[in-house]
Write a protein that holds these residues in place. Structure first.
Motif, PDB file in Angstrom:
ATOM      1  N   TYR A   1      47.351  46.585  44.266  1.00 62.77           N
ATOM      2  CA  TYR A   1      48.638  46.890  43.668  1.00 62.77           C
ATOM      3  C   TYR A   1      49.237  48.240  43.607  1.00 62.77           C
ATOM      4  O   TYR A   1      50.245  48.621  43.884  1.00 62.77           O
ATOM      5  N   GLY A   2      48.088  49.173  43.306  1.00 65.63           N
ATOM      6  CA  GLY A   2      48.515  50.590  43.610  1.00 65.63           C
ATOM      7  C   GLY A   2      48.725  50.867  44.820  1.00 65.63           C
ATOM      8  O   GLY A   2      49.895  51.717  45.022  1.00 65.63           O
TER       9      GLY A   2
ATOM     10  N   ALA B   1      52.368  49.579  45.594  1.00 67.72           N
ATOM     11  CA  ALA B   1      53.447  50.187  44.683  1.00 67.72           C
ATOM     12  C   ALA B   1      53.524  51.796  45.237  1.00 67.72           C
ATOM     13  O   ALA B   1      54.664  52.141  45.342  1.00 67.72           O
TER      14      ALA B   1
ATOM     15  N   ARG C   1      55.640  51.624  48.493  1.00 68.57           N
ATOM     16  CA  ARG C   1      57.099  51.232  48.184  1.00 68.57           C
ATOM     17  C   ARG C   1      57.849  52.553  47.768  1.00 68.57           C
ATOM     18  O   ARG C   1      58.939  52.759  48.159  1.00 68.57           O
ATOM     19  N   MET C   2      56.945  53.112  46.987  1.00 71.31           N
ATOM     20  CA  MET C   2      57.785  54.747  46.319  1.00 71.31           C
ATOM     21  C   MET C   2      57.967  55.467  47.529  1.00 71.31           C
ATOM     22  O   MET C   2      59.048  56.177  47.447  1.00 71.31           O
TER      23      MET C   2
ATOM     24  N   GLN D   1      60.102  53.402  39.364  1.00 72.63           N
ATOM     25  CA  GLN D   1      59.014  52.872  40.434  1.00 72.63           C
ATOM     26  C   GLN D   1      59.950  52.057  41.429  1.00 72.63           C
ATOM     27  O   GLN D   1      59.534  51.493  42.541  1.00 72.63           O
ATOM     28  N   SER D   2      61.067  51.570  41.124  1.00 69.63           N
ATOM     29  CA  SER D   2      61.824  50.628  41.884  1.00 69.63           C
ATOM     30  C   SER D   2      62.157  50.801  43.155  1.00 69.63           C
ATOM     31  O   SER D   2      62.339  50.055  44.143  1.00 69.63           O
TER      32      SER D   2
ATOM     33  N   VAL E   1      45.324  51.221  37.142  1.00 71.02           N
ATOM     34  CA  VAL E   1      46.709  50.499  37.779  1.00 71.02           C
ATOM     35  C   VAL E   1      46.768  49.025  37.343  1.00 71.02           C
ATOM     36  O   VAL E   1      45.463  48.200  37.227  1.00 71.02           O
TER      37      VAL E   1
ATOM     38  N   ARG F   1      51.727  51.646  36.483  1.00 70.77           N
ATOM     39  CA  ARG F   1      52.658  51.187  37.504  1.00 70.77           C
ATOM     40  C   ARG F   1      52.323  51.500  38.811  1.00 70.77           C
ATOM     41  O   ARG F   1      52.533  50.797  39.657  1.00 70.77           O
ATOM     42  N   ALA F   2      51.826  52.518  39.272  1.00 71.10           N
ATOM     43  CA  ALA F   2      51.237  52.934  40.333  1.00 71.10           C
ATOM     44  C   ALA F   2      50.046  54.281  39.920  1.00 71.10           C
ATOM     45  O   ALA F   2      50.077  54.608  39.007  1.00 71.10           O
TER      46      ALA F   2
ATOM     47  N   GLN G   1      53.020  58.704  41.771  1.00 67.65           N
ATOM     48  CA  GLN G   1      54.154  58.791  40.917  1.00 67.65           C
ATOM     49  C   GLN G   1      54.623  60.385  40.768  1.00 67.65           C
ATOM     50  O   GLN G   1      55.725  60.633  40.698  1.00 67.65           O
TER      51      GLN G   1
END
Length: 342
Positions: free
Chosen positions: A27-28, A31, A34-35, A147-148, A171, A178-179, A184
């Motif tokens: 997940y981390g 995420a 993506r960021m 984070q979107s 995470v 969320r990351a 972040q």
């Protein structure tokens, strides 16, 4: 705790965290990628994001409202961008605070709409266009969405709760992040530590090492006289209900009984009837949060229930008075630089 945040997220890591660590790693990684790499659409107005590092309440909404008030003082016309928790509109929708129900637009947008126009949509670029073209907004405040990675952010103010910090530091699904914090922090313009406590100190040190400004703020009851000397059955369906109970106490009220529900909880009629009966039996007044009251206004509350409620309104108060103006000003500077670069 909350439906989104199981209690072990806020405790010392244990076997559950270890068991979930492979999923957290995946997940981390996703995420963070993506960021870093997702295309971010640029809109024609300055974009200030009020976000957080974790799932769960950190006090973003009162901060967003405080910044909208400051923007108005600076002769700007702010508008809010929100996904709207549980919202059901397929297209961008501007919230009507008097007629929209929380189940359609979310509870936080209803609170924000009392201060400026709010566009509810997952497509924040489309929401920005709607606010600019139809409502004359020239300054956009994103409530969450850090984070979107769907829209270019000129200034990202990341709010961290001093009492809960980032929980166990893991995470999702092993923890509330969320990351990864390091991923972040790259996109963070400044960190805002909300309230009192030491749980956020590690993140504050990380932000300081990364050269990010650290601001301090806390929430205060906007209507403390309503609670001073009263005895209450306090109930809340927010990220950290205990913060609400403490705020009632800080206003001078006694929390004789408390009931905590999951975040964004939609109350059934029998739940509300039970709360009212218990308060009546114990000789207590009913107290809840502004977010809960927003969900109840167009919900299943029995006749007369809303009239019995004492609703605690809160304001975000910055420790240094000039900070909101600085944040708005630096957002405008970043936007002007973005325009110059094309």
């Amino acid at each position: 705790m909350t439906s989104e945040a199981p209690p072990f997220w806020w405790e010392k890591p244990d076997w559950r965290v270890l068991a979930l660590s492979p999923l957290s790693a995946v997940y981390g990684m996703v995420a963070g990628r993506r960021m870093r790499h997702a295309p971010r659409e640029k809109v024609a107005a300055p974009v200030l994001c009020v976000g957080n590092l974790t799932v769960g309440g950190s006090g973003k909404t009162p901060v967003a409202i405080a910044l909208a008030r400051q923007a108005k003082r600076m002769q700007l016309t702010p508008g809010f961008l929100s996904r709207g928790h549980g919202g059901s509109f397929a297209k961008p929708h501007v919230v009507d605070a008097h007629h929209d129900a929380a189940k359609h637009v979310g509870d936080e947008p209803l609170l924000l709409a009392e201060h400026a126009p709010v566009a509810v949509t997952a497509n924040r670029a489309a929401g920005a266009k709607l606010l600019m073209e139809e409502h004359g907004c020239d300054f956009l405040i994103m409530d969450d969405g850090f984070q979107s990675a769907r829209i270019h952010i000129d200034y990202a103010l990341v709010v961290v709760d001093a009492r809960f910090g980032v929980g166990n530091g893991r995470v999702i699904p092993g923890g509330p992040l969320r990351a990864k914090v390091v991923d972040q922090m790259v996109f963070t313009s400044a960190l805002l530590k909300m309230g009192e406590g030491s749980a956020a100190d590690t993140v504050v040190r990380q932000a300081a090492r990364a050269g990010r400004p650290i601001f301090l703020a806390h929430v205060e009851p906007a209507n403390p006289a309503r609670f001073a000397g009263g005895r209450f059955l306090a109930f809340a369906g927010i990220g950290h209900p205990e913060k609400f109970f403490d705020t009632v106490r800080s206003a001078g009220g006694e929390v004789a009984l408390s009931r905590a529900f999951s975040d964004h909880h939609f109350y059934a009629a029998d739940e509300l009837a039970d709360l009212a009966a218990l308060a009546r039996r114990e000789g207590l007044r009913l107290a809840t949060t502004a977010k809960d009251a927003a969900r109840l206004r167009h919900g299943t509350a029995p006749a007369g229930f809303l009239d019995q409620l004492d609703v605690l309104e809160i304001d975000a108060v910055f420790e240094l008075d000039h900070v909101p103006e600085r944040i708005i000003g630096e957002t405008l500077d970043a936007w002007r630089l973005r325009k110059m670069r094309g």
